[in-house]
Design a protein around this motif. Structure first.
Motif, PDB file in Angstrom:
ATOM      1  N   THR A 212     -50.593  19.740  -8.048  1.00 35.19           N
ATOM      2  CA  THR A 212     -52.041  19.849  -7.890  1.00 35.19           C
ATOM      3  C   THR A 212     -52.391  20.978  -6.925  1.00 35.19           C
ATOM      4  OG1 THR A 212     -52.136  18.308  -6.032  1.00 35.19           O
ATOM      5  CG2 THR A 212     -52.244  17.366  -8.260  1.00 35.19           C
TER       6      THR A 212
ATOM      7  N   SER B 248     -54.190  20.686  -4.376  1.00 34.91           N
ATOM      8  CA  SER B 248     -54.032  20.147  -3.030  1.00 34.91           C
ATOM      9  C   SER B 248     -52.589  20.272  -2.560  1.00 34.91           C
ATOM     10  CB  SER B 248     -54.472  18.675  -3.006  1.00 34.91           C
ATOM     11  OG  SER B 248     -54.249  18.103  -1.739  1.00 34.91           O
ATOM     12  N   GLU B 249     -51.630  19.955  -3.459  1.00 33.48           N
ATOM     13  CA  GLU B 249     -50.209  20.077  -3.116  1.00 33.48           C
ATOM     14  C   GLU B 249     -49.819  21.532  -2.890  1.00 33.48           C
ATOM     15  OE1 GLU B 249     -48.396  16.248  -5.571  1.00 33.48           O
ATOM     16  OE2 GLU B 249     -48.784  18.142  -6.609  1.00 33.48           O
TER      17      GLU B 249
ATOM     18  N   GLN C  68     -51.841  23.900  -1.852  1.00 28.95           N
ATOM     19  CA  GLN C  68     -52.440  24.291  -0.574  1.00 28.95           C
ATOM     20  C   GLN C  68     -51.560  23.848   0.590  1.00 28.95           C
ATOM     21  OE1 GLN C  68     -56.743  22.837  -1.715  1.00 28.95           O
ATOM     22  NE2 GLN C  68     -56.819  23.903   0.257  1.00 28.95           N
ATOM     23  N   THR C  69     -51.143  22.593   0.552  1.00 31.19           N
ATOM     24  CA  THR C  69     -50.332  22.046   1.643  1.00 31.19           C
ATOM     25  C   THR C  69     -49.017  22.790   1.784  1.00 31.19           C
ATOM     26  OG1 THR C  69     -51.302  19.853   1.284  1.00 31.19           O
ATOM     27  CG2 THR C  69     -49.231  19.957   2.508  1.00 31.19           C
ATOM     28  N   SER C  70     -48.389  23.114   0.654  1.00 32.10           N
ATOM     29  CA  SER C  70     -47.071  23.756   0.681  1.00 32.10           C
ATOM     30  C   SER C  70     -47.131  25.218   1.081  1.00 32.10           C
ATOM     31  CB  SER C  70     -46.392  23.625  -0.685  1.00 32.10           C
ATOM     32  OG  SER C  70     -46.221  22.273  -1.039  1.00 32.10           O
ATOM     33  N   THR C  71     -48.237  25.883   0.777  1.00 37.24           N
ATOM     34  CA  THR C  71     -48.325  27.321   1.035  1.00 37.24           C
ATOM     35  C   THR C  71     -49.176  27.675   2.242  1.00 37.24           C
ATOM     36  OG1 THR C  71     -50.243  27.548  -0.452  1.00 37.24           O
ATOM     37  CG2 THR C  71     -48.043  27.814  -1.423  1.00 37.24           C
ATOM     38  N   GLY C  72     -50.035  26.755   2.673  1.00 39.46           N
ATOM     39  CA  GLY C  72     -50.935  27.064   3.780  1.00 39.46           C
ATOM     40  C   GLY C  72     -52.114  27.924   3.378  1.00 39.46           C
TER      41      GLY C  72
ATOM     42  N   SER D 152     -55.819  28.631   1.253  1.00 44.59           N
ATOM     43  CA  SER D 152     -57.024  27.906   0.862  1.00 44.59           C
ATOM     44  C   SER D 152     -56.993  27.668  -0.644  1.00 44.59           C
ATOM     45  CB  SER D 152     -58.268  28.719   1.228  1.00 44.59           C
ATOM     46  OG  SER D 152     -58.314  29.916   0.457  1.00 44.59           O
ATOM     47  N   GLU D 153     -57.819  26.740  -1.104  1.00 47.83           N
ATOM     48  CA  GLU D 153     -57.839  26.447  -2.536  1.00 47.83           C
ATOM     49  C   GLU D 153     -58.236  27.669  -3.352  1.00 47.83           C
ATOM     50  OE1 GLU D 153     -60.004  23.444  -5.770  1.00 47.83           O
ATOM     51  OE2 GLU D 153     -60.060  22.995  -3.624  1.00 47.83           O
TER      52      GLU D 153
END
Length: 324
Positions: free
Chosen positions: A196, A198-199, A201-205, A207-208
Motif C-alpha cells: 500500500t 502507506s507501507e 511511505q513508511t519504508s521509504t520516508g 510523502s504519499e
C-alpha cells in the motif's frame, strides 16, 4: 490433499494481475463483472492454493545492467545447499535444480561488474564441489520481462486488457540512473508488488505524493513492471524444462520470434555461448513435452542441436520462500 485447479474466473483474475499487478480490486471487479468482495476473496484463495504473489521487477537493460544465465555442475551432495545460497541473493530472480540434481541453473542481474566478478570468478570458483561454471550473457529477450505465460492464456478479452493496461511514455535512452529513494521504493515492491502507499511511505520516508510520483515515473518509463508468481502445477503444468538451442546465426532472429509465439514458452532469449537460443517451457506431461520438441521445435528453421534439461525443483521464482 491436492488443491482444486483455478477456474475460469481465477484465470481471468490472474491475467488481470499480469496486465496490471497493482490494479485496485474495485477496478478488476468492474472489468470482470463481479463484486469487489469476490475479487478479494479469490485473491486470498489463490495466495493459499496457487502461491500467488505480485512481484515488482526492473528492466535491467534500461539500467545499463547485464543479465546472465549461469549453469553450475556440482556434486549431488551440495546442489541443494548451493541453490538455496544463490536464491537468498537479491540479484538472482530464478534458481532451479535440474539434470538429476547435479546442476543448478541461476538467472541473475548483477548490479555491477564487481558483483558479477565476485560471484563468478571468486566465490563459485573456490567451491570445491562445483565441477564447472558456465555463464551466458542475455543478448536479447524474445519473450519474458513484462510478458508472462498468463498473457498467452487470453483469459481476458482484448478490450478488458486495454482497460487495465497503463499508458506508457515514449521510450527513454538507457542507461537510466536511479536515485536512493527509487532504490528504496523498488526494494519494497520486490517483496510485495501490491504494498500500500502507506507501507511504501513508511519504508521509504517519502510523502504519499512523492511515492505516487516516483512510482508513476518508474512504471511509465518501463523500468518497473510487475510479474505474477504462481505455482505452475496448480495450472496443470507439471513438467518444466530448459532448452538450449544451437541455431544458425542467420536464422537466430526468426527462430527466436517464432519460439516466442509457442504457447509452451515462458521465456525465450538469445545468449552468448555455443547454444545461442535458450527457452524455458512448461507442459502437462513428458509426452506433451516430446510432442512439443518433435513438432514445434523440430519445425524451426536453422536449429542444429537441442539440449533439454528437466527442472526437478524451482528453488526461487522471483522471490525466495524457503518454507514453501
Amino acid at each position: 490433499m491436492q488443491s482444486p485447479s483455478p477456474d475460469a474466473l481465477d484465470l481471468k483474475l490472474l491475467h488481470a494481475l499480469q496486465v496490471d499487478g497493482r490494479a485496485p480490486f474495485s477496478r478488476i471487479a468492474e472489468i470482470l463483472g463481479v463484486s469487489d468482495q469476490t475479487v478479494a476473496r479469490r485473491f486470498r484463495k489463490l495466495r493459499t492454493t496457487a502461491g500467488l504473489r505480485i512481484v515488482g521487477m526492473t528492466d535491467e537493460s534500461l539500467l545499463g545492467r547485464q543479465s546472465w544465465i549461469v549453469r553450475l555442475r556440482c556434486t549431488p551432495d551440495v546442489a541443494e545447499q548451493l541453490a538455496n545460497a544463490l536464491a537468498r541473493r537479491p540479484d538472482t530472480s530464478h534458481v532451479d535444480l535440474i539434470s538429476g540434481g547435479t546442476e543448478v541453473l541461476c538467472a541473475m542481474g548483477a548490479r555491477s561488474r564487481q558483483d558479477r566478478d565476485e560471484l563468478l570468478f571468486d566465490r563459485l570458483q573456490r567451491t570445491p564441489q562445483i565441477m564447472s561454471v558456465s555463464a551466458h550473457c542475455l543478448l536479447h529477450t524474445f519473450y519474458g520481462g513484462p510478458l508472462g505465460w498468463l498473457d498467452k492464456t487470453q483469459a481476458l478479452e482484448p478490450d478488458q486488457q486495454a482497460a487495465l493496461r497503463l499508458p506508457y511514455s515514449e521510450p527513454v535512452a538507457a542507461p537510466i540512473a536511479l536515485e536512493g529513494a527509487d532504490e528504496a521504493l523498488l526494494a519494497v515492491l520486490r517483496r510485495d508488488g501490491r504494498a500500500t502507499f502507506s507501507e511504501l511511505q513508511t519504508s521509504t520516508g517519502l510523502s504519499e505524493s512523492a511515492v505516487k510520483r516516483r512510482l508513476e515515473r518508474l512504471r511509465s518509463t518501463g523500468i518497473l513492471y510487475f510479474k505474477v508468481q504462481h505455482d505452475r502445477e496448480s495450472l496443470g503444468h507439471g513438467i518444466s524444462a530448459m532448452l538450449w538451442l544451437t541455431v544458425t546465426p542467420s536464422a537466430l532472429d526468426a527462430a527466436g520470434r517464432k519460439l516466442a509465439e509457442h504457447h509452451e514458452v515462458r521465456f525465450g532469449g538469445a545468449t552468448t555461448g555455443q547454444a545461442n537460443l535458450v527457452a524455458t517451457v512448461a507442459t502437462s506431461s513428458t509426452s506433451e513435452l516430446y510432442t512439443y520438441l518433435s513438432e514445434k521445435i523440430g519445425g524451426l528453421d536453422g536449429v542444429q542441436a537441442v539440449e533439454t534439461a528437466l527442472t526437478l525443483r524451482h528453488v526461487k521464482q522471483l522471490t525466495y520462500e524457503p518454507s514453501r
